[in-house]
Design a protein around this motif. Structure first.
Motif, PDB file in Angstrom:
ATOM      1  N   MET A 197     -87.684  56.986  42.490  1.00 48.85           N
ATOM      2  CA  MET A 197     -87.949  57.724  43.720  1.00 48.85           C
ATOM      3  C   MET A 197     -87.110  57.154  44.863  1.00 48.85           C
ATOM      4  O   MET A 197     -86.901  55.946  44.943  1.00 48.85           O
ATOM      5  CB  MET A 197     -89.447  57.560  44.002  1.00 48.85           C
ATOM      6  CG  MET A 197     -89.997  58.302  45.158  1.00 48.85           C
ATOM      7  SD  MET A 197     -90.173  57.311  46.628  1.00 48.85           S
ATOM      8  CE  MET A 197     -91.401  56.115  46.251  1.00 48.85           C
ATOM      9  N   GLU A 220     -88.164  56.516  53.809  1.00 49.16           N
ATOM     10  CA  GLU A 220     -88.372  55.242  54.487  1.00 49.16           C
ATOM     11  C   GLU A 220     -87.058  54.487  54.599  1.00 49.16           C
ATOM     12  O   GLU A 220     -86.305  54.379  53.639  1.00 49.16           O
ATOM     13  CB  GLU A 220     -89.375  54.404  53.683  1.00 49.16           C
ATOM     14  CG  GLU A 220     -89.860  53.231  54.451  1.00 49.16           C
ATOM     15  CD  GLU A 220     -91.167  52.697  53.872  1.00 49.16           C
ATOM     16  OE1 GLU A 220     -91.627  51.692  54.369  1.00 49.16           O
ATOM     17  OE2 GLU A 220     -91.706  53.296  52.919  1.00 49.16           O
ATOM     18  N   VAL A 257     -85.028  51.223  54.863  1.00 46.89           N
ATOM     19  CA  VAL A 257     -85.210  49.812  54.537  1.00 46.89           C
ATOM     20  C   VAL A 257     -84.168  48.998  55.275  1.00 46.89           C
ATOM     21  O   VAL A 257     -82.979  49.109  55.008  1.00 46.89           O
ATOM     22  CB  VAL A 257     -85.091  49.597  53.017  1.00 46.89           C
ATOM     23  CG1 VAL A 257     -85.133  48.118  52.684  1.00 46.89           C
ATOM     24  CG2 VAL A 257     -86.188  50.340  52.298  1.00 46.89           C
ATOM     25  N   VAL A 314     -84.150  45.365  55.907  1.00 48.55           N
ATOM     26  CA  VAL A 314     -84.637  43.994  55.841  1.00 48.55           C
ATOM     27  C   VAL A 314     -83.464  43.032  56.029  1.00 48.55           C
ATOM     28  O   VAL A 314     -82.458  43.137  55.327  1.00 48.55           O
ATOM     29  CB  VAL A 314     -85.333  43.738  54.487  1.00 48.55           C
ATOM     30  CG1 VAL A 314     -85.889  42.333  54.422  1.00 48.55           C
ATOM     31  CG2 VAL A 314     -86.429  44.759  54.267  1.00 48.55           C
ATOM     32  N   LEU A 362     -81.456  40.728  53.172  1.00 43.90           N
ATOM     33  CA  LEU A 362     -81.620  41.362  51.861  1.00 43.90           C
ATOM     34  C   LEU A 362     -80.293  42.005  51.473  1.00 43.90           C
ATOM     35  O   LEU A 362     -79.858  42.972  52.087  1.00 43.90           O
ATOM     36  CB  LEU A 362     -82.742  42.401  51.933  1.00 43.90           C
ATOM     37  CG  LEU A 362     -83.068  43.136  50.639  1.00 43.90           C
ATOM     38  CD1 LEU A 362     -83.486  42.168  49.550  1.00 43.90           C
ATOM     39  CD2 LEU A 362     -84.183  44.150  50.875  1.00 43.90           C
ATOM     40  N   MET A 414     -83.401  45.425  42.147  1.00 41.87           N
ATOM     41  CA  MET A 414     -84.846  45.701  42.095  1.00 41.87           C
ATOM     42  C   MET A 414     -85.133  46.874  41.166  1.00 41.87           C
ATOM     43  O   MET A 414     -86.202  46.961  40.583  1.00 41.87           O
ATOM     44  CB  MET A 414     -85.375  46.040  43.489  1.00 41.87           C
ATOM     45  CG  MET A 414     -85.525  44.847  44.384  1.00 41.87           C
ATOM     46  SD  MET A 414     -86.194  45.401  45.952  1.00 41.87           S
ATOM     47  CE  MET A 414     -85.939  43.929  46.928  1.00 41.87           C
ATOM     48  N   MET A 417     -79.935  52.931  48.141  1.00 37.93           N
ATOM     49  CA  MET A 417     -81.249  53.282  47.594  1.00 37.93           C
ATOM     50  C   MET A 417     -81.091  54.194  46.370  1.00 37.93           C
ATOM     51  O   MET A 417     -81.875  54.126  45.427  1.00 37.93           O
ATOM     52  CB  MET A 417     -82.129  53.964  48.657  1.00 37.93           C
ATOM     53  CG  MET A 417     -82.497  53.077  49.838  1.00 37.93           C
ATOM     54  SD  MET A 417     -83.051  51.428  49.406  1.00 37.93           S
ATOM     55  CE  MET A 417     -84.729  51.740  48.942  1.00 37.93           C
ATOM     56  N   ARG A 453     -80.089  52.041  43.494  1.00 33.10           N
ATOM     57  CA  ARG A 453     -81.275  51.353  42.985  1.00 33.10           C
ATOM     58  C   ARG A 453     -82.034  52.269  42.018  1.00 33.10           C
ATOM     59  O   ARG A 453     -82.453  51.851  40.939  1.00 33.10           O
ATOM     60  CB  ARG A 453     -82.167  50.942  44.154  1.00 33.10           C
ATOM     61  CG  ARG A 453     -83.410  50.169  43.791  1.00 33.10           C
ATOM     62  CD  ARG A 453     -84.437  50.297  44.902  1.00 33.10           C
ATOM     63  NE  ARG A 453     -84.656  51.703  45.222  1.00 33.10           N
ATOM     64  CZ  ARG A 453     -85.480  52.496  44.549  1.00 33.10           C
ATOM     65  NH1 ARG A 453     -86.185  52.018  43.548  1.00 33.10           N
ATOM     66  NH2 ARG A 453     -85.597  53.768  44.867  1.00 33.10           N
ATOM     67  N   LEU A 470     -90.839  44.228  49.621  1.00 38.55           N
ATOM     68  CA  LEU A 470     -89.911  44.230  50.761  1.00 38.55           C
ATOM     69  C   LEU A 470     -89.504  45.655  51.106  1.00 38.55           C
ATOM     70  O   LEU A 470     -89.190  45.966  52.244  1.00 38.55           O
ATOM     71  CB  LEU A 470     -88.647  43.426  50.426  1.00 38.55           C
ATOM     72  CG  LEU A 470     -88.744  41.915  50.457  1.00 38.55           C
ATOM     73  CD1 LEU A 470     -87.457  41.307  49.945  1.00 38.55           C
ATOM     74  CD2 LEU A 470     -89.015  41.427  51.873  1.00 38.55           C
ATOM     75  N   LEU A 471     -89.483  46.531  50.104  1.00 37.13           N
ATOM     76  CA  LEU A 471     -89.092  47.928  50.334  1.00 37.13           C
ATOM     77  C   LEU A 471     -90.292  48.803  50.697  1.00 37.13           C
ATOM     78  O   LEU A 471     -90.144  50.001  50.873  1.00 37.13           O
ATOM     79  CB  LEU A 471     -88.409  48.508  49.087  1.00 37.13           C
ATOM     80  CG  LEU A 471     -87.202  47.777  48.518  1.00 37.13           C
ATOM     81  CD1 LEU A 471     -86.565  48.614  47.422  1.00 37.13           C
ATOM     82  CD2 LEU A 471     -86.175  47.480  49.583  1.00 37.13           C
ATOM     83  N   GLY A 472     -91.487  48.218  50.781  1.00 38.44           N
ATOM     84  CA  GLY A 472     -92.677  49.001  51.105  1.00 38.44           C
ATOM     85  C   GLY A 472     -93.496  49.283  49.857  1.00 38.44           C
ATOM     86  O   GLY A 472     -92.999  49.189  48.738  1.00 38.44           O
ATOM     87  N   TYR A 510     -92.318  52.267  47.383  1.00 37.63           N
ATOM     88  CA  TYR A 510     -91.190  51.869  46.535  1.00 37.63           C
ATOM     89  C   TYR A 510     -91.636  50.868  45.466  1.00 37.63           C
ATOM     90  O   TYR A 510     -91.260  50.995  44.298  1.00 37.63           O
ATOM     91  CB  TYR A 510     -90.072  51.257  47.381  1.00 37.63           C
ATOM     92  CG  TYR A 510     -89.056  52.265  47.871  1.00 37.63           C
ATOM     93  CD1 TYR A 510     -88.418  53.115  46.983  1.00 37.63           C
ATOM     94  CD2 TYR A 510     -88.725  52.352  49.212  1.00 37.63           C
ATOM     95  CE1 TYR A 510     -87.489  54.037  47.425  1.00 37.63           C
ATOM     96  CE2 TYR A 510     -87.790  53.269  49.674  1.00 37.63           C
ATOM     97  CZ  TYR A 510     -87.171  54.114  48.768  1.00 37.63           C
ATOM     98  OH  TYR A 510     -86.251  55.024  49.202  1.00 37.63           O
TER      99      TYR A 510
END
Lengths: 240, 333
Positions: free
Chosen positions: A81, A85, A87, A89, A92, A100, A149, A152, B223-225, B228
C-alpha cells in the motif's frame, strides 16, 4: 483470475455511510484507476481492501482469500500500500525505507539477506531513484518521496499494489511518469494495480479499467469504450 | 562507511562510560583517587575506602547507569510510537502517573502500617508501575480516537498537571514524616538505592530492556506510521502492548527508586540520533542506552560537585536539547 473481489459490502467512514451493497471485481494484472469526487470514499475503499478498515457487511476477497481472516503477516505478502501520508523522518535514508518493504520476509530483527539487498536495489532502479539511496527522507521533494514509497511497495513483492492518489503533489511530467510506471508494472510484471486519482485523462490513457464512484454507487467502466468514457466525464463536468 | 563509523561510536561510548564511572566514583564528599577506586573494587587497600566505594559510590554509579539506560530507551520508544520528537516519559505524564502511585503509597504507608523495608521498596515499584500503566492506558485509549499527536502531547501535559494537583491534595492530608519523605523523593536521588533495592531495580531494568529488543523491527516500521507498519505485516496491537509494557517497567521502576527524573528520556534519543545519524532502531536503541548511561553519569558528577538535586541537573542538560528540537522542527516545516 479475479484478484480483488468485493461481495456486497457496506462501508462507512465514521457515521457517514459511503457504500451500501457494493460489489466489484478486479482481474489479475489489471491497472485500475479509482475515480470519484472528493469525499466519495476512494480512500475508504482502498483502506478496506488492504484490511485497515472492516466493512460493516459483506466480504472482501484478495487472491481468493477473505481479508478479515488473514493475519497481518499473510496480508503483507499479498497487498502493498502507498498512502497519502507524507513520510518526512530525519536521518531515515531512502534505501532503508525501501528495505522496510522486505519486512514480511525478514526475521524478527529485520535483518536483510543478500537476496533482499538485491531486491531493494532493483526496486530503486525501477523507479529511477538509484542515485537517491543514501539521501534522507527529510531532504527530498514530494515527488521523490512518492517514488521511494512506490519502490518500497515494489520491494514488498506483492501481487497487488494499492495507491492512494499517487500523483497528487506532483508536477505534470511527474504525474505522467508515475502513471506510466504503474501501467508498466501491471503490463510488464503482471501486478494488479489499483490507484485512486483525480487525473481523469491520465487514468483513461493508462488504465485498462476505471472504477467510478458516484453517489455511493461503484461502477466498473472500460475507458476505451466511448460511451463509458462519456459517463466518466459526466461526473467531473462542471454544471453550467 | 556508516558501519565502521557505528562501531567506532559504540566503542567510544563504552570507553566514555568506563571513564565517567571512575570519575563519578571519585567524586563526592571525600575525593578518592581513581587508582584507589580500582584497588577498592578489587578488595585491596584501606577498609574504610573499600566500604565507601563498594557500598555507596558503586551503588550510586550503577543506579545512574540503569536510570540513564532505562529512561532513554523508554523515551526513544515513546518518540517513535507517538511519532513525536517531543514525546518522553516525563512529557507524556507517565512519570507523573508513577509519582501519583508513589505518593499514594508513601503518604499512605502510616495508614497501611507497613514496616518491612523490602515490602516498602517492592510496594513503591508496584505503585509506580500501576500509576504509569494507568496513564499509558489512558493515553492509548485517547490516541486511538485522537489522531493529532500534538493534542496527545497537550493531554499528557494536562494529565501531568492534574496529577500534580491530586498529589498536592494528598500531601495536605499526609503526616509530617511521610510528607518529608515524599518531598525528598520528588527531588530525585541516585544515592538512596542500595543492596536489595538495587537488585530489584536491576531486574526491572534488564527485564524492561529485554522486552524492548523484540520491539526493534516494529519500531522501525512504525516510523512510517501505523497504517504503513500494518501493511508491511506488523501486528500493530501486539507491538503497542509490548512497547507500553516495556516503557511502563522502565520508566516506572526508575521513578519509584530515584524520583521523577525529567528530560533524560526526551533529550538522549535526540543526542544519539545526532551522533549516530540514523533512524534505525537496531542502532538507535543500543546507542540511546549507552548515551543515556554516559549522560546520567555526567549529570550525577555535576550534581555531586555542585550539590544540586539530580533532576535540576538533568533539566539544565535536557532543556537546551528540547529547544533545539523545537527550532529544527519549525525549519523542516
Amino acid at each position: 483470475m479475479i484478484m480483488i473481489r468485493l461481495n456486497d459490502i457496506t462501508l462507512s467512514h465514521g457515521s457517514l455511510r459511503l457504500f451500501d451493497g457494493c460489489s466489484l471485481e478486479i482481474a489479475a494484472g489489471a491497472c485500475t484507476a479509482l475515480v470519484g469526487r472528493n469525499g466519495s470514499g476512494k480512500s475508504t475503499l482502498l483502506k478496506a481492501i488492504c484490511g485497515n478498515l472492516r466493512p460493516q457487511k459483506g466480504t472482501i476477497e484478495i487472491a481468493g482469500k477473505d481479508v478479515s481472516l488473514l493475519k497481518p503477516a499473510e496480508l503483507a505478502r499479498l497487498v502493498a500500500m502507498v498512502s497519502t501520508e507524507r513520510v518526512r523522518v530525519a536521518n531515515l535514508r531512502c534505501v532503508d525505507v525501501v528495505a522496510m518493504g522486505r519486512a514480511p520476509y525478514t526475521n524478527w530483527m529485520g535483518r536483510l539477506q543478500p537476496a533482499d539487498y538485491e531486491k531493494v536495489t532493483d526496486a530503486l532502479r525501477q523507479v529511477n531513484m538509484t542515485g537517491y539511496a543514501e539521501r534522507t527522507m527529510d531532504k527530498m521533494s514530494d515527488g521523490e518521496c512518492q517514488r521511494i514509497m512506490i519502490a518500497r511497495a515494489l520491494a514488498q513483492e506483492t501481487p497487488i499494489m494499492l495507491l492512494d492518489e499517487p500523483t497528487s503533489f506532483l508536477d505534470v511530467p511527474g504525474r505522467r511518469q508515475i502513471a506510466d510506471l504503474l501501467a508498466s508494472l501491471a503490463g510488464g510484471m503482471g501486478k494488479t494495480i489499483l490507484y485512486s486519482t483525480h487525473e481523469i485523462d491520465l487514468a483513461v490513457k493508462n488504465c485498462t479499467q476505471v472504477i467510478l464512484i458516484d453517489g455511493g454507487k461503484v461502477q466498473s467502466l472500460d475507458p476505451k469504450n466511448a460511451k463509458e468514457r462519456e459517463r466518466i466525464d459526466s461526473v467531473f463536468r462542471l454544471p453550467l | 562507511m556508516p558501519r565502521n563509523r557505528n562501531i567506532l561510536l559504540f566503542t567510544l561510548a563504552v570507553l566514555a562510560i568506563l571513564v565517567l564511572m571512575v570519575v563519578d566514583m571519585a567524586t563526592g564528599s571525600t575525593h578518592i583517587a581513581p587508582r584507589e577506586i580500582l584497588n577498592a573494587l578489587l578488595g585491596r587497600g584501606d577498609a574504610s575506602i573499600i566500604t565507601i566505594v563498594r557500598e555507596i559510590r558503586l551503588s550510586r554509579a550503577l543506579t545512574a547507569l540503569m536510570s540513564g539506560a532505562a529512561l532513554s530507551a523508554a523515551g526513544l520508544m515513546m518518540q517513535t510510537l507517538f511519532r513525536n520528537p517531543l514525546a518522553g516519559p516525563h512529557v507524556l505524564g507517565i512519570t507523573s502517573g508513577a509519582s501519583l502511585g508513589v505518593a499514594v503509597f508513601i503518604l499512605g504507608i502510616p495508614a497501611f502500617g507497613i514496616s518491612s523495608v523490602l515490602f516498602k521498596s517492592l510496594g513503591m515499584v508496584g505503585a509506580a508501575w500501576i500509576g504509569s500503566a494507568a496513564i499509558i492506558m489512558l493515553l492509548v485509549a485517547l490516541s486511538s480516537r485522537i489522531k493529532d499527536i500534538m493534542v496527545i502531547l497537550i493531554l499528557g501535559i494536562m494529565l501531568g498537571s492534574g496529577i500534580d494537583a491530586i498529589i498536592q491534595i494528598l500531601q495536605y492530608f499526609g503526616s509530617e514524616a511521610s510528607l518529608k519523605s515524599y518531598v525528598l523523593w520528588t527531588m530525585g536521588s541516585l544515592g538512596d538505592v542500595t543492596g536489595r533495592e538495587l537488585a530489584i531495580l536491576a531486574i526491572a531494568v534488564v527485564g524492561g530492556l529485554a522486552l524492548s529488543i523484540p520491539s526493534v523491527k516494529p519500531l522501525n516500521l512504525l516510523l512510517l506510521g501505523e497504517d504503513y507498519a500494518k501493511s508491511m505485516g506488523t501486528d500493530v496491537r501486539r507491538a503497542r502492548i509490548l512497547i507500553f509494557v516495556s516503557t511502563t517497567i522502565l520508566a516506572g521502576s526508575i521513578t519509584a527508586f530515584c524520583g521523577p527524573i525529567g528530560f533524560i528520556g526526551l533529550a538522549v534519543p535526540h543526542i544519539s540520533r545526532m551522533l549516530w545519524k540514523t533512524a534505525d532502531h537496531r542502532v538507535l536503541l543500543p546507542a540511546s542506552v549507552l548515551t543515556g548511561m554516559a549522560t546520567m553519569l555526567l549529570c550525577d558528577i555535576a550534581s555531586k560537585s555542585l550539590a544540586l538535586p539530580i533532576n535540576t541537573v538533568t533539566a539544565l542538560v535536557g532543556i537546551p536539547v528540547l529547544i533545539m528540537v523545537v527550532f529544527k522542527n519549525q525549519f523542516v516545516k
